[in-house]
Design an enzyme around this catalytic site. Structure first.
Site, PDB file in Angstrom:
ATOM      1  N   ASP A 182       0.760  -1.220  -0.161  1.00 49.91           N
ATOM      2  CA  ASP A 182      -0.062   0.011   0.150  1.00 49.91           C
ATOM      3  C   ASP A 182       0.858   1.143  -0.058  1.00 49.91           C
ATOM      4  O   ASP A 182       2.096   1.068   0.243  1.00 49.91           O
ATOM      5  CB  ASP A 182      -1.012   0.035   1.215  1.00 49.91           C
ATOM      6  CG  ASP A 182      -2.190  -0.611   0.862  1.00 49.91           C
ATOM      7  OD1 ASP A 182      -2.329  -1.102  -0.115  1.00 49.91           O
ATOM      8  OD2 ASP A 182      -2.830  -1.190   2.084  1.00 49.91           O
ATOM      9  N   MET A 228      -8.307   8.751   8.638  1.00 48.08           N
ATOM     10  CA  MET A 228      -8.473   9.553   7.209  1.00 48.08           C
ATOM     11  C   MET A 228      -9.645  10.573   7.292  1.00 48.08           C
ATOM     12  O   MET A 228     -10.545  10.546   6.431  1.00 48.08           O
ATOM     13  CB  MET A 228      -9.221   8.164   6.434  1.00 48.08           C
ATOM     14  CG  MET A 228      -8.170   7.187   6.168  1.00 48.08           C
ATOM     15  SD  MET A 228      -9.085   5.697   5.444  1.00 48.08           S
ATOM     16  CE  MET A 228     -10.105   5.153   7.020  1.00 48.08           C
ATOM     17  N   LYS A 282      -3.687   3.563  -2.051  1.00 48.98           N
ATOM     18  CA  LYS A 282      -4.673   4.283  -2.186  1.00 48.98           C
ATOM     19  C   LYS A 282      -4.592   5.544  -1.580  1.00 48.98           C
ATOM     20  O   LYS A 282      -4.121   5.743  -0.301  1.00 48.98           O
ATOM     21  CB  LYS A 282      -5.854   3.494  -1.193  1.00 48.98           C
ATOM     22  CG  LYS A 282      -6.413   1.898  -2.023  1.00 48.98           C
ATOM     23  CD  LYS A 282      -7.409   1.101  -0.976  1.00 48.98           C
ATOM     24  CE  LYS A 282      -7.607  -0.116  -1.547  1.00 48.98           C
ATOM     25  NZ  LYS A 282      -6.337  -0.989  -1.569  1.00 48.98           N
TER      26      LYS A 282
END
Length: 276
Positions: free
Chosen positions: A55, A190, A77
């Site tokens: 990732d 996030m 991502k």
């Protein structure tokens, strides 16, 4: 093409029969950012893997632990910009394992804390692929510790909650009444892009505007930045400071302890791997 290798360690608890020709997928957490917070088991598996699917937010320098001939596939991502869509990524793990490769699926933090590890394992189970899960230090624990903010404290918080600041549909439609409670520490993952809305909702559901809050950017690394304020002023201060993802939001009176308990000096931090 990589040659098939025997699997490392015991088979995962997928409750499906395994074939000797099928590799194992290891769902591995790399921790919150500092390389020396990687677990010993994670480091060993990375060094033995045939393929590593990694990732965006993995510990800096962790890929240097891999074999020179290991295949490295980026599947990061970033703010809804996915290098590999999740469904395609799940199928990729299956294909690699069926080709006889031992695969490390390398994630930041912990695979089961907003890491989509459960979604990927569901596909492995359905496909009959052996797997194991290797926990990592989740960002909330690592970043809070390095920022000098205890997640629990007998005089401040008897419970802690982890919440996502970005739902699958792009909204921030959370259970606000359960999060906006006194004597609770809430860590939003996030959530920097929706910080203003998070603070607004926490105030609207009962917390005072002067309730302490903080943002920790690039926690545990040499680029760490910590900004403390309150719910009313934090969004403007974060915008003025130019803080962006990756960052965590911490809400709770434990934030008042940050200045007293701060110990980590990013300018003097070092990378044990490069000095070893």
């Amino acid at each position: 093409m990589l040659a098939p290798r025997s699997t490392v360690g015991s088979k995962g608890m997928s409750q499906v029969p395994s074939s000797q020709a099928v590799g194992t997928v290891y769902i591995v957490g790399s921790g919150p950012g500092a390389l020396d917070l990687l677990t010993l088991r994670a480091a060993r598996l990375i060094g033995e893997a045939d393929a590593i699917v990694y990732d965006h937010l993995i510990a800096e320098g962790v890929l240097d632990l891999a074999r020179p001939d290991a295949e490295k596939i980026y599947a990061g991502k970033q703010s809804s910009k996915h290098a590999v869509p999740q469904n395609e990524l799940n199928r990729l793990l299956v294909r690699l394992a069926r080709a006889g490769h031992n695969v490390v699926r390398l994630k930041g933090g912990d695979p089961f804390v907003f890491g989509r590890g459960g979604e990927e394992i569901e596909t492995l189970v359905e496909s009959g692929i052996p797997f194991e899960v290797v926990p990592g230090v989740t960002a909330a624990a690592g970043c809070a510790a390095y920022a000098g903010i205890p997640l629990t404290h007998r005089e401040h918080a008897q419970a802690v909650a982890f919440a996502t600041g970005h739902l699958k549909d792009g909204t921030i439609n959370l259970d606000w009444p359960s999060l906006a409670r006194p004597r609770l520490t809430v860590v939003f993952y996030m959530g920097v892009g929706g910080l203003a809305e998070i603070c607004r909702q926490m105030i609207a559901h009962g917390l005072p505007p002067d309730h302490p809050a903080a943002v920790v950017q690039n926690g545990t690394t040499k680029r760490q930045r910590v900004l403390t304020a309150d719910l009313a002023t934090l969004p403007a201060k974060v915008e003025a400071a130019g803080i962006r993802s990756p960052a965590l939001i911490i809400v709770g009176t434990v934030v008042r302890l940050q200045q007293k308990l701060s110990w980590f000096r990013p300018s003097s931090s070092h990378d044990f791997h490069r000095e070893a």
